[in-house]
Enzyme design. Structure first.
Site, PDB file in Angstrom:
ATOM      1  N   ARG A 105       0.880  -1.177   0.000  1.00 42.69           N
ATOM      2  CA  ARG A 105       0.000   0.000   0.000  1.00 42.69           C
ATOM      3  C   ARG A 105       0.908   1.215   0.000  1.00 42.69           C
ATOM      4  O   ARG A 105       1.691   1.408   0.937  1.00 42.69           O
ATOM      5  CB  ARG A 105      -0.899  -0.014   1.244  1.00 42.69           C
ATOM      6  CG  ARG A 105      -1.576   1.329   1.494  1.00 42.69           C
ATOM      7  CD  ARG A 105      -2.680   1.255   2.499  1.00 42.69           C
ATOM      8  NE  ARG A 105      -3.824   0.552   1.942  1.00 42.69           N
ATOM      9  CZ  ARG A 105      -5.031   0.523   2.486  1.00 42.69           C
ATOM     10  NH1 ARG A 105      -5.265   1.155   3.622  1.00 42.69           N
ATOM     11  NH2 ARG A 105      -6.024  -0.124   1.918  1.00 42.69           N
ATOM     12  N   HIS A 132      -7.329   1.060  -6.446  1.00 45.45           N
ATOM     13  CA  HIS A 132      -7.475   0.143  -5.295  1.00 45.45           C
ATOM     14  C   HIS A 132      -8.119  -1.148  -5.809  1.00 45.45           C
ATOM     15  O   HIS A 132      -9.265  -1.472  -5.481  1.00 45.45           O
ATOM     16  CB  HIS A 132      -8.324   0.816  -4.212  1.00 45.45           C
ATOM     17  CG  HIS A 132      -8.275   0.141  -2.874  1.00 45.45           C
ATOM     18  ND1 HIS A 132      -7.435  -0.935  -2.591  1.00 45.45           N
ATOM     19  CD2 HIS A 132      -8.962   0.380  -1.715  1.00 45.45           C
ATOM     20  CE1 HIS A 132      -7.618  -1.299  -1.337  1.00 45.45           C
ATOM     21  NE2 HIS A 132      -8.539  -0.528  -0.790  1.00 45.45           N
ATOM     22  N   GLN A 135      -9.830  -4.026  -3.609  1.00 48.07           N
ATOM     23  CA  GLN A 135     -11.128  -3.602  -3.095  1.00 48.07           C
ATOM     24  C   GLN A 135     -12.238  -3.912  -4.109  1.00 48.07           C
ATOM     25  O   GLN A 135     -13.301  -4.418  -3.761  1.00 48.07           O
ATOM     26  CB  GLN A 135     -11.086  -2.091  -2.801  1.00 48.07           C
ATOM     27  CG  GLN A 135     -12.407  -1.542  -2.321  1.00 48.07           C
ATOM     28  CD  GLN A 135     -12.756  -1.993  -0.917  1.00 48.07           C
ATOM     29  OE1 GLN A 135     -11.959  -1.853  -0.008  1.00 48.07           O
ATOM     30  NE2 GLN A 135     -13.947  -2.538  -0.740  1.00 48.07           N
ATOM     31  N   ASP A 223     -17.203   6.919  -1.439  1.00 50.20           N
ATOM     32  CA  ASP A 223     -15.914   6.814  -0.740  1.00 50.20           C
ATOM     33  C   ASP A 223     -15.619   8.187  -0.134  1.00 50.20           C
ATOM     34  O   ASP A 223     -16.266   9.187  -0.492  1.00 50.20           O
ATOM     35  CB  ASP A 223     -14.814   6.398  -1.742  1.00 50.20           C
ATOM     36  CG  ASP A 223     -13.430   6.266  -1.086  1.00 50.20           C
ATOM     37  OD1 ASP A 223     -13.360   6.010   0.132  1.00 50.20           O
ATOM     38  OD2 ASP A 223     -12.421   6.423  -1.808  1.00 50.20           O
ATOM     39  N   CYS A 265     -16.313   1.445   0.583  1.00 51.35           N
ATOM     40  CA  CYS A 265     -15.130   0.616   0.854  1.00 51.35           C
ATOM     41  C   CYS A 265     -14.669   0.709   2.300  1.00 51.35           C
ATOM     42  O   CYS A 265     -13.965  -0.183   2.772  1.00 51.35           O
ATOM     43  CB  CYS A 265     -14.000   1.002  -0.104  1.00 51.35           C
ATOM     44  SG  CYS A 265     -13.601   2.757  -0.080  1.00 51.35           S
ATOM     45  N   ARG A 293     -13.641  -8.876   1.426  1.00 49.30           N
ATOM     46  CA  ARG A 293     -12.210  -8.605   1.206  1.00 49.30           C
ATOM     47  C   ARG A 293     -11.420  -9.884   1.452  1.00 49.30           C
ATOM     48  O   ARG A 293     -10.473 -10.198   0.730  1.00 49.30           O
ATOM     49  CB  ARG A 293     -11.725  -7.490   2.155  1.00 49.30           C
ATOM     50  CG  ARG A 293     -12.311  -6.104   1.887  1.00 49.30           C
ATOM     51  CD  ARG A 293     -11.838  -5.523   0.565  1.00 49.30           C
ATOM     52  NE  ARG A 293     -10.394  -5.467   0.467  1.00 49.30           N
ATOM     53  CZ  ARG A 293      -9.620  -4.485   0.974  1.00 49.30           C
ATOM     54  NH1 ARG A 293     -10.180  -3.453   1.560  1.00 49.30           N
ATOM     55  NH2 ARG A 293      -8.314  -4.499   0.825  1.00 49.30           N
TER      56      ARG A 293
END
Ligand code: CP
Ligand code: NVA
Length: 306
Positions: A105, A132, A135, A223, A265, A293
């Site tokens: 990340r 991402h 996700q 988001d 998310c 996830r």
């Protein structure tokens, strides 16, 4: 479908539509418990690098490796100093000698590209400023639990044209969904990613009207307005003002299709892009999405490392 073993996963479009389908089918099978008792990654190790905080990504990758018979080692940037304590290249050239995969990340997407360039082992994007993609695999697993056929499905993304919006654009190519993205003026998603997806035949509309996007949508997604790394106070306040009218509330969820679902998310910034009553609303699937996830990443690890 050819084996995905050894491949990088920096973006959803690193998968062909057939490979995307295969990973999601495995994710659904993982959730049904079909791999229980199997240890396909016995003795394998995933290095996890975090330049930014995480709850879901950190926990689910580690649990995924454990459940597949392997394990994960967590490396925070404070310890390893990507590009400060030593060059990103050298970190890749060390890690590849010890582990079977690297999940990172990072702030800059180019850091992932550099890791992937020098590591002979798969590099997985655990979030960058641009995308991402892990996700989105969990998101589409969740969407398929309500809508098994996503072709032509009306997906509305409302908010900042950020890494999540860009990843949605790439997944529209793979899922065949009809994607509408509503952002304030000046917060549109990445133009290169958008043009590429349109050229690949994706059905994507941009608007500045959140209610138009929400109306009749089968999936409503939002988001945070201020992503990790953008927290400078002045710009944060300016942004929150620019996003007036984009907050997801129960009233906005009344506009989506009766069978429609709401996704986020997480983490949520309550009182900004969403209110608690929306996350806890009967149409919300955000905690199923968080659960997925784990299943989606187990599937991805199974295909890339297994
Ligand atoms: N959605 C997500 O990636 O959560 P974390 O930042 O907690 O990993
Ligand atoms: N856009 C957010 C996503 C967090 C999972 C961020 O980059 O901080």
């Amino acid at each position: 479908v050819q084996s995905l073993k050894g491949r990088d996963f920096l973006s959803n479009l690193d998968l062909s539509p057939e490979e995307y389908r295969a990973v999601l089918d495995t994710a659904h099978a993982m959730k049904r418990g079909e791999f229980k008792g199997q240890r396909p990654l016995e003795g394998q190790t995933l290095a996890m690098i975090f330049e930014k905080p995480s709850l879901r990504t950190r926990t689910t990758f580690e649990v995924a490796m454990n459940q597949l018979g392997g394990h994960a080692v967590n490396l925070t940037n404070a310890e390893i100093g990507l590009g400060t304590r030593e060059p990103v290249r050298d970190i890749a050239l060390n890690l590849e000698r010890w582990v079977e995969g690297i999940m990172a990340r990072v702030y800059l997407h180019s850091t992932l590209e550099e890791l992937a360039r020098y590591s002979s082992k798969p590099v997985i994007n655990g979030l960058s400023d641009l995308l991402h993609p892990v996700q989105l695999m969990a998101d589409y697993q969740t969407i398929e639990e309500s809508f098994p056929d996503t072709r032509g499905l009306r997906v509305a993304y409302i908010g900042d044209g950020n890494n999540m919006a860009n990843a949605h654009i790439q997944c529209a190519v793979l899922s065949g969904a009809k994607l509408t993205i509503a952002t304030p003026r000046g917060y549109e998603p990445n133009a290169v990613i958008l043009l590429d997806a349109l050229q690949r035949g994706a059905d994507i509309t941009l608007t500045h009207d959140p209610l138009e996007a929400a109306q009749g949508a089968q999936v409503l997604y939002t988001d945070v307005w201020v992503s990790m790394g953008q927290e400078q106070e002045a710009s944060q306040r300016r942004k929150i003002k620019d996003f007036a009218g984009f907050q997801v509330t129960p009233a906005m969820l009344d506009l989506i299709a009766p069978e429609g679902i709401f996704l986020h998310c997480l983490p949520a910034h309550y009182g900004e892009e969403v209110v608690e009553e929306a996350t806890l609303h009967p149409k919300s699937r955000v905690f199923d999405q968080a659960e997925n996830r784990l299943h989606a990443q187990k599937a991805l690890l199974y295909h890339l490392l297994g």
